[in-house]
Structures are given as structure tokens and as C-alpha cells.
Design a protein around this motif. Structure first.
Motif, PDB file in Angstrom:
ATOM      1  N   ASP A 206       3.923  10.346  -1.179  1.00 61.31           N
ATOM      2  CA  ASP A 206       2.921  10.242  -0.115  1.00 61.31           C
ATOM      3  C   ASP A 206       1.558  10.752  -0.557  1.00 61.31           C
ATOM      4  O   ASP A 206       0.592  10.648   0.208  1.00 61.31           O
ATOM      5  CB  ASP A 206       3.375  11.027   1.125  1.00 61.31           C
ATOM      6  CG  ASP A 206       4.575  10.396   1.798  1.00 61.31           C
ATOM      7  OD1 ASP A 206       4.570   9.173   1.973  1.00 61.31           O
ATOM      8  OD2 ASP A 206       5.521  11.133   2.139  1.00 61.31           O
ATOM      9  N   ASP A 207       1.459  11.316  -1.763  1.00 57.73           N
ATOM     10  CA  ASP A 207       0.163  11.790  -2.234  1.00 57.73           C
ATOM     11  C   ASP A 207      -0.788  10.598  -2.381  1.00 57.73           C
ATOM     12  O   ASP A 207      -0.452   9.593  -3.006  1.00 57.73           O
ATOM     13  CB  ASP A 207       0.313  12.515  -3.569  1.00 57.73           C
ATOM     14  CG  ASP A 207      -0.967  13.217  -3.987  1.00 57.73           C
ATOM     15  OD1 ASP A 207      -1.665  13.749  -3.100  1.00 57.73           O
ATOM     16  OD2 ASP A 207      -1.265  13.234  -5.197  1.00 57.73           O
ATOM     17  N   ASN A 208      -1.969  10.714  -1.780  1.00 57.19           N
ATOM     18  CA  ASN A 208      -2.999   9.662  -1.760  1.00 57.19           C
ATOM     19  C   ASN A 208      -2.592   8.453  -0.921  1.00 57.19           C
ATOM     20  O   ASN A 208      -3.258   7.405  -1.002  1.00 57.19           O
ATOM     21  CB  ASN A 208      -3.360   9.207  -3.175  1.00 57.19           C
ATOM     22  CG  ASN A 208      -4.112  10.261  -3.948  1.00 57.19           C
ATOM     23  OD1 ASN A 208      -4.967  10.951  -3.394  1.00 57.19           O
ATOM     24  ND2 ASN A 208      -3.794  10.421  -5.219  1.00 57.19           N
ATOM     25  N   ALA A 209      -1.533   8.574  -0.114  1.00 61.25           N
ATOM     26  CA  ALA A 209      -1.154   7.469   0.769  1.00 61.25           C
ATOM     27  C   ALA A 209      -2.187   7.333   1.891  1.00 61.25           C
ATOM     28  O   ALA A 209      -2.718   8.319   2.406  1.00 61.25           O
ATOM     29  CB  ALA A 209       0.233   7.702   1.354  1.00 61.25           C
ATOM     30  N   LEU A 210      -2.476   6.070   2.267  1.00 60.32           N
ATOM     31  CA  LEU A 210      -3.469   5.792   3.304  1.00 60.32           C
ATOM     32  C   LEU A 210      -2.757   5.594   4.642  1.00 60.32           C
ATOM     33  O   LEU A 210      -1.979   4.658   4.815  1.00 60.32           O
ATOM     34  CB  LEU A 210      -4.268   4.549   2.938  1.00 60.32           C
ATOM     35  CG  LEU A 210      -5.539   4.284   3.748  1.00 60.32           C
ATOM     36  CD1 LEU A 210      -6.555   5.398   3.517  1.00 60.32           C
ATOM     37  CD2 LEU A 210      -6.145   2.942   3.367  1.00 60.32           C
ATOM     38  N   ILE A 211      -3.030   6.495   5.604  1.00 58.00           N
ATOM     39  CA  ILE A 211      -2.466   6.413   6.954  1.00 58.00           C
ATOM     40  C   ILE A 211      -3.543   5.858   7.876  1.00 58.00           C
ATOM     41  O   ILE A 211      -4.668   6.362   7.901  1.00 58.00           O
ATOM     42  CB  ILE A 211      -1.979   7.780   7.445  1.00 58.00           C
ATOM     43  CG1 ILE A 211      -0.986   8.400   6.451  1.00 58.00           C
ATOM     44  CG2 ILE A 211      -1.339   7.647   8.817  1.00 58.00           C
ATOM     45  CD1 ILE A 211       0.269   7.593   6.238  1.00 58.00           C
ATOM     46  N   THR A 212      -3.196   4.820   8.638  1.00 57.01           N
ATOM     47  CA  THR A 212      -4.173   4.130   9.481  1.00 57.01           C
ATOM     48  C   THR A 212      -3.724   4.151  10.933  1.00 57.01           C
ATOM     49  O   THR A 212      -2.542   3.959  11.233  1.00 57.01           O
ATOM     50  CB  THR A 212      -4.350   2.669   9.032  1.00 57.01           C
ATOM     51  OG1 THR A 212      -4.766   2.643   7.673  1.00 57.01           O
ATOM     52  CG2 THR A 212      -5.378   1.955   9.891  1.00 57.01           C
ATOM     53  N   CYS A 213      -4.697   4.394  11.834  1.00 53.06           N
ATOM     54  CA  CYS A 213      -4.472   4.251  13.269  1.00 53.06           C
ATOM     55  C   CYS A 213      -5.339   3.093  13.758  1.00 53.06           C
ATOM     56  O   CYS A 213      -6.556   3.100  13.567  1.00 53.06           O
ATOM     57  CB  CYS A 213      -4.825   5.531  14.021  1.00 53.06           C
ATOM     58  SG  CYS A 213      -4.653   5.367  15.830  1.00 53.06           S
ATOM     59  N   ALA A 214      -4.702   2.076  14.361  1.00 52.52           N
ATOM     60  CA  ALA A 214      -5.419   0.880  14.819  1.00 52.52           C
ATOM     61  C   ALA A 214      -5.273   0.738  16.331  1.00 52.52           C
ATOM     62  O   ALA A 214      -4.252   1.106  16.907  1.00 52.52           O
ATOM     63  CB  ALA A 214      -4.882  -0.366  14.121  1.00 52.52           C
ATOM     64  N   VAL A 215      -6.331   0.184  16.961  1.00 49.72           N
ATOM     65  CA  VAL A 215      -6.353  -0.022  18.411  1.00 49.72           C
ATOM     66  C   VAL A 215      -5.986  -1.468  18.716  1.00 49.72           C
ATOM     67  O   VAL A 215      -6.538  -2.401  18.126  1.00 49.72           O
ATOM     68  CB  VAL A 215      -7.736   0.303  18.994  1.00 49.72           C
ATOM     69  CG1 VAL A 215      -7.742   0.070  20.500  1.00 49.72           C
ATOM     70  CG2 VAL A 215      -8.118   1.743  18.694  1.00 49.72           C
ATOM     71  N   SER A 227      -9.064   3.667  12.157  1.00 48.57           N
ATOM     72  CA  SER A 227      -9.492   4.823  11.375  1.00 48.57           C
ATOM     73  C   SER A 227      -8.433   5.108  10.331  1.00 48.57           C
ATOM     74  O   SER A 227      -7.248   4.815  10.536  1.00 48.57           O
ATOM     75  CB  SER A 227      -9.706   6.046  12.276  1.00 48.57           C
ATOM     76  OG  SER A 227     -10.825   5.861  13.110  1.00 48.57           O
ATOM     77  N   GLU A 228      -8.860   5.701   9.211  1.00 47.70           N
ATOM     78  CA  GLU A 228      -7.951   5.941   8.087  1.00 47.70           C
ATOM     79  C   GLU A 228      -7.986   7.406   7.679  1.00 47.70           C
ATOM     80  O   GLU A 228      -9.021   8.075   7.804  1.00 47.70           O
ATOM     81  CB  GLU A 228      -8.329   5.057   6.901  1.00 47.70           C
ATOM     82  CG  GLU A 228      -8.220   3.569   7.204  1.00 47.70           C
ATOM     83  CD  GLU A 228      -8.759   2.709   6.086  1.00 47.70           C
ATOM     84  OE1 GLU A 228      -9.520   3.257   5.240  1.00 47.70           O
ATOM     85  OE2 GLU A 228      -8.443   1.511   6.033  1.00 47.70           O
TER      86      GLU A 228
END
Length: 403
Positions: A206-215, A227-228
Motif C-alpha cells: 500500500d506504500d504510495n497507493a492512490l486512494i480516491t474519493c469520488a462524488v 479527491s486523492e
């Protein structure tokens, strides 16, 4: 409510609208009535523009009128009654009245009325639904790197949506299952605030993994607002020892390098030789173990320990010192290839020399045979010699005359 200066007829029309408002609900509407106005419901986002269209199948020269949710006249035919520059005439004919409302706000939502002043008055209603556009989501809960095996809880929040937005979590392109959305209404406002939590147990992957929240919302195209957050995970190093050369030779300089892949990078390295002490000419230098001059007594298994504060790991390498005259397998192969090429070239040259020699010998015999021509028919030896040396004409040319 403020009205611009208008002819008294326009005021009379507005008064008629109020007088007939109570009778609207009792008006009998027939499906086949050509004078019955027809409208349609509309949906628009805050800040957008909506078009309201009212049509009749036939005209008896009666004027069409649009009124807002407060029963204020907006347009009567081509004449604007309400001073609001957001409202403009789109089209006006004997059978149609279309208007536009720009920069729509939440307060513009409601039921609009189209009327035609016949006897009795005929009306139709159009409901305008205004969508509250959600704000860009905000991610909170991640302030510092998380140790491997630990947990992190992220919270995504979006405000100002109507109806309530849906929030979705992603890791790269894979959707993650978070907790249910929490929807909260806003005091004195028809919009909603929405939040959603995500808890992850992190690993070194998970190191440098991109987590995104989308509407997700009707007023937005997919992916319009997101947002990321990049995760940082702390983990112990993986150790690999890399030799300077794959063919260490006796008497040469040589070194081993300890590569510690961890987060953070290892700061402390320790070298040792398995089942013995380090050789006198082997000098530890941080991530390097340097040999000033290799000796066969240096053979053995070497260990490197790397520590980055999160954990300690080790790697090992088996050193086998070769004789100075040892040739690498690749060099032997190269020499064999070169020798084969040289042998082929020599063989081709020999073949060419043999062919050339046979050619020269054959043509020399032919020349001697032509020289002998003419001597066979000579009557005596002197004549034969003369003919063999060039024939009669040549002999005549060589005669000398004395006076």
C-alpha cells in the motif's frame, strides 16, 4: 414584488390572474381540447439555465402567460412583467410561449403555471426541480505514514448536494467497500452534507497507493469531482547483496554492495562472515564491503544486516575467488566463435587458390599447344624450327641483306 411601468391593460391582466386563480383547480380539462396548454417538467442544476415551454394545438388569438411559484406573472405574450433579468423571452407565437431562466438558484424550484385567457381560463403546470451541486470532496484522517500492519481511517466529506450525493472509495481503479454514507441536513437550507469513512489495514504494497474519493450525483458527470490521497507505509527492509563482478579473481580489488529496500531507507549496515571473522583485507564501508586484494582464503558466505528503525533484515552472498587466469564462460564462447570464423575464411582462401592454380595450368598448356602449330607440316627440321618460332612471314622479316 416590483413591477415596471406598464399599460393599464397589463395590470388588468395581472388582476384577472389573481381573480381566476381560485378557479384553476375546478377547470375541467379535456384531452381533445385544442386550446388546452401543454407543458413539461424540467430539472436543472444550480447555476444552470432552464427553458419553460407552453404550447396549444390551435389559437383563438388569446394570449399565453407564464407565472412563477408565487403566482407572479413572468411573461404575458411577448411582454415581461417581472423585473428579473435572469428571465428572458425565448419564443412567442400564437400557439407557443417559451421563456428561459438563467443562473438558476435553489429558491427557483417549484411549480410554474402556464395560462391561456379563454372562457373558461385553461392552465397547465410545470415542476422545476433544482439540483444542488455537491462541493469537491475533502479527505481527512491521514497525517503521517502508517507502520506496516497498522490501520488508517479516512473520512470523505462533500457539502451542498441536493438530493444527497453518494460517495465512493477507490484504490487505484478498484472500488473499496467503506461504511454507509452519513447524510446530514443543513439548517435553513434544502441541501445536504454527506460523509463516508474507509478503514484500511495497510501492508507494504500500500506504500504510495492512490486512494480516491469520488462524488456520484445527477448534476455531475462520472469523475467530475474527486479527491486523492497517497498513502505512505513504513516497513522493514528487504536485503539483497550485489557483487561488483560475477567473476572475482585472485589478486584483484572487489566489493559487495548491500541493497536494503525499505521505508525509510536503511541507515545502519553491519557486515559479517558466516562461521568466521572478516578477512583482514575486507573493510566494511556502510552499505559496501571492500576487498583491497582478493585471496582464495576470502571464500565463504558473507552476511549483511540492514536496519531502518522499523525492522532489521539480512541478506547473504557466497564468494568464490577464481584463479587469475580463469576465463569467463562468455569469453570462452567469444573466442570459440572467432576461431570458427577464422577457420572458415582460411578454408575459403585455400579453395580459391586451388581453383586459380588449376585455371592457370590449363591455360598455359593451351598456349604451348598453339606455339607448336605449323611445325608438323615442315619439310625439314630447319623449316619446322622457323615455323615454330613464328612462321614464314616472321622469318622473312628477320632476313639480313648485305651489299
Amino acid at each position: 414584488m416590483a413591477f415596471p411601468s406598464a399599460p393599464s391593460a397589463l395590470w388588468s391582466v395581472s388582476l384577472l390572474t389573481v381573480l381566476f386563480a381560485a378557479a384553476v383547480h375546478t377547470t375541467v380539462v379535456y384531452d381533445d381540447d385544442p386550446l388546452q396548454p401543454v407543458t413539461s417538467d424540467e430539472t436543472v442544476s444550480v447555476g444552470g439555465t432552464v427553458t419553460l415551454t407552453c404550447r396549444v394545438a390551435e389559437s383563438d388569438n388569446s394570449s399565453l402567460q407564464w407565472s412563477n411559484t408565487a403566482q407572479q406573472t413572468l411573461y404575458f405574450g411577448e411582454k415581461r412583467a417581472l423585473r428579473d433579468n435572469r428571465i428572458q423571452l425565448h419564443r412567442s407565437t400564437s400557439t407557443e410561449l417559451s421563456i428561459t431562466i438563467g443562473d438558476v438558484q435553489l429558491s427557483d424550484e417549484g411549480e410554474y403555471t402556464c395560462s391561456i385567457f379563454t372562457m373558461p381560463v385553461r392552465t397547465a403546470r410545470a415542476t422545476v426541480t433544482v439540483l444542488g451541486v455537491p462541493g469537491k470532496p475533502q479527505i481527512s484522517g491521514f497525517e503521517s505514514p502508517v507502520p506496516e500492519g497498522g490501520k488508517v481511517t479516512l473520512t470523505c466529506t462533500s457539502t451542498g448536494s441536493k438530493p444527497p450525493a453518494r460517495l465512493r472509495w477507490y484504490r487505484e481503479d478498484q472500488e473499496l467497500e467503506g461504511r454507509p454514507d452519513i447524510v446530514e441536513g443543513v439548517v435553513d437550507d434544502p441541501t445536504y452534507n454527506v460523509s463516508k469513512e474507509l478503514t484500511l489495514e495497510v501492508s507494504r504494497s500500500d506504500d504510495n497507493a492512490l486512494i480516491t474519493c469520488a462524488v456520484d450525483h445527477p448534476s455531475l458527470a462520472p469523475g467530475d469531482k474527486r479527491s486523492e490521497q497517497t498513502l505512505r507505509v513504513l516497513y522493514s527492509p528487504n536485503v539483497l547483496i550485489v557483487p561488483e563482478s560475477n567473476l572475482p579473481r585472485e589478486g584483484e580489488k572487489f566489493h559487495l554492495q548491500c541493497l536494503g529496500n525499505g521505508n525509510p531507507e536503511p541507515a545502519n549496515y553491519m557486515w559479517e562472515k558466516k562461521d568466521g571473522e572478516l578477512p583482514p583485507l575486507a573493510k566494511p564501508d556502510g552499505a559496501f564491503l571492500r576487498f583491497d586484494m582478493l585471496n582464495k582464503s576470502d571464500n565463504g558466505v558473507y552476511l549483511c544486516h540492514a536496519d531502518n528503525g522499523i525492522g532489521n533484515s539480512q541478506g547473504e552472498y557466497t564468494l568464490l575467488v577464481q584463479d587469475p587466469t580463469a576465463m569467463s564462460t562468455s569469453s570462452g564462447v567469444d573466442h570459440a566463435v572467432i576461431g570458427g570464423v577464422v577457420a572458415v575464411i582460411v578454408f575459403i582462401l585455400l579453395c580459391l587458390l586451388i581453383v586459380l592454380g588449376r585455371y592457370l595450368i590449363r591455360h598455359k598448356g593451351t598456349y604451348l599447344t598453339h606455339e607448336a602449330k605449323g611445325s608438323d607440316d615442315a619439310p625439314d627440321a630447319d623449316t619446322a624450327i622457323i615455323n615454330a618460332e613464328g612462321g614464314h612471314s616472321g622469318a622473312e622479316d628477320k632476313k639480313e641483306y648485305f651489299i
